[in-house]
Write a protein that holds these residues in place. Sequence first.
Motif, mmCIF file in Angstrom:
data_model
loop_
_atom_site.group_PDB
_atom_site.id
_atom_site.type_symbol
_atom_site.label_atom_id
_atom_site.label_comp_id
_atom_site.label_asym_id
_atom_site.label_seq_id
_atom_site.Cartn_x
_atom_site.Cartn_y
_atom_site.Cartn_z
ATOM 1 N N GLU A 50 0.838 -1.207 0.000
ATOM 2 C CA GLU A 50 0.000 0.000 0.000
ATOM 3 C C GLU A 50 0.872 1.255 0.000
ATOM 4 O O GLU A 50 0.620 2.192 -0.752
ATOM 5 C CB GLU A 50 -0.917 -0.024 1.224
ATOM 6 C CG GLU A 50 -2.010 0.999 1.208
ATOM 7 C CD GLU A 50 -3.072 0.736 0.165
ATOM 8 O OE1 GLU A 50 -3.462 1.706 -0.522
ATOM 9 O OE2 GLU A 50 -3.514 -0.410 0.027
ATOM 10 N N GLN A 51 1.900 1.258 0.838
ATOM 11 C CA GLN A 51 2.792 2.421 0.875
ATOM 12 C C GLN A 51 3.575 2.556 -0.426
ATOM 13 O O GLN A 51 3.752 3.666 -0.915
ATOM 14 C CB GLN A 51 3.735 2.323 2.072
ATOM 15 C CG GLN A 51 3.033 2.662 3.365
ATOM 16 C CD GLN A 51 3.996 2.841 4.511
ATOM 17 O OE1 GLN A 51 4.726 1.927 4.863
ATOM 18 N NE2 GLN A 51 3.978 4.023 5.093
ATOM 19 N N ASN A 52 4.039 1.446 -0.980
ATOM 20 C CA ASN A 52 4.760 1.501 -2.254
ATOM 21 C C ASN A 52 3.862 2.009 -3.376
ATOM 22 O O ASN A 52 4.301 2.804 -4.211
ATOM 23 C CB ASN A 52 5.324 0.124 -2.618
ATOM 24 C CG ASN A 52 6.455 -0.286 -1.706
ATOM 25 O OD1 ASN A 52 7.070 0.528 -1.032
ATOM 26 N ND2 ASN A 52 6.731 -1.581 -1.666
ATOM 27 N N ALA A 53 2.609 1.567 -3.388
ATOM 28 C CA ALA A 53 1.669 2.030 -4.408
ATOM 29 C C ALA A 53 1.403 3.524 -4.254
ATOM 30 O O ALA A 53 1.314 4.255 -5.250
ATOM 31 C CB ALA A 53 0.362 1.246 -4.312
ATOM 32 N N GLY A 54 1.294 3.992 -3.018
ATOM 33 C CA GLY A 54 1.097 5.421 -2.775
ATOM 34 C C GLY A 54 2.277 6.242 -3.254
ATOM 35 O O GLY A 54 2.103 7.302 -3.866
#
Length: 160
Positions: free
Chosen positions: A35-39
């Motif tokens: 999720e953080q990488n996608a953000g």
Amino acid sequence: MGEVAAVAGPLLQGIGGFVSSRQQSNALKRQAREEQNAGAAQSLRIREQARKVIGEQLAAQSSNGFEGGTGSALDALTESQVNAALDAMTVIRDAGTKAQALRYEAKMKRTEGWFALANGVLGAGSSVSGMKDDWAQAGMGQQAGVNGYQSGGYQGGGMG
């Protein structure tokens, strides 16, 4: 054999719950990282798109006879930069919030696992305790028969 199953059943169930919760927790942690990488990736795309749009704005201003980067043209560029930065920050914040919620859920899954394990151990211990009580009751009944005492009184041999 039944006694072993009575003890092993709750214990194996507790261990199974513990292992399952660990796996779920690890999956949630991976999901939080994703999720953080996608953000971060989406934020980067927003910034790249903003640079492209700002470049197009500068080209359009210059082709229309405006002096690029001055007056109202400068205000339009500044507004585009600010909006792009806010959009990128919002994406990062939202991804961070989702990741934090997933990490908290992972922590709760681990706690559930510990409780499942403890419940299994206590269940196995309770089964053992119950068996000891049963054996003690059975032993008392056998002992009474061995000593000659029955429910109707003394049945032993007497003198004559």
